[in-house]
Enzyme design. Structure first.
Site, PDB file in Angstrom:
ATOM      1  CB  CYS A   1      -5.036  30.016   6.662  1.00  0.00           C
ATOM      2  SG  CYS A   1      -6.804  29.773   6.821  1.00  0.00           S
ATOM      3  N   PRO A   2      -6.219  32.384   4.585  1.00  0.00           N
ATOM      4  CG  PRO A   2      -8.182  33.495   3.822  1.00  0.00           C
ATOM      5  CD  PRO A   2      -6.908  33.699   4.651  1.00  0.00           C
TER       6      PRO A   2
END
Length: 85
Positions: A18-19
């Site tokens: 992430c992200p």
């Protein structure tokens, strides 16, 4: 693995956290034509909720399905996103 739709393109985001799976998915869907289906292959377990949340709040995309599985003992998450506009 069997899906109910034709995959236009596959995006490999394995090893990214992430992200980045969402960022790369957005970039890839921007390049698709309406009706195309993108398969996203990830190893980040957070991608299940991250991509679902992104698709639910983004116009022009629809999350068709998500699958959890294993490949060589490693968890793999597959997401199928259709471009709708």
């Amino acid at each position: 693995m069997s899906t109910k739709f034709d995959i236009t393109e596959t995006l490999d985001v394995t090893g990214l956290n992430c992200p980045m799976p969402v960022v790369k998915t957005k970039q890839a869907t921007d390049e698709l034509t309406e009706g195309d289906v993108l398969e996203v292959v990830a190893t980040d377990s957070g991608s299940m909720s991250d991509l679902k949340g992104w698709a639910n709040t983004t116009d022009g995309v629809e999350l068709l399905e998500q699958q959890e599985g294993e490949d060589g003992g490693e968890a793999v998450y597959r997401h199928f996103v259709r471009k709708t506009e």
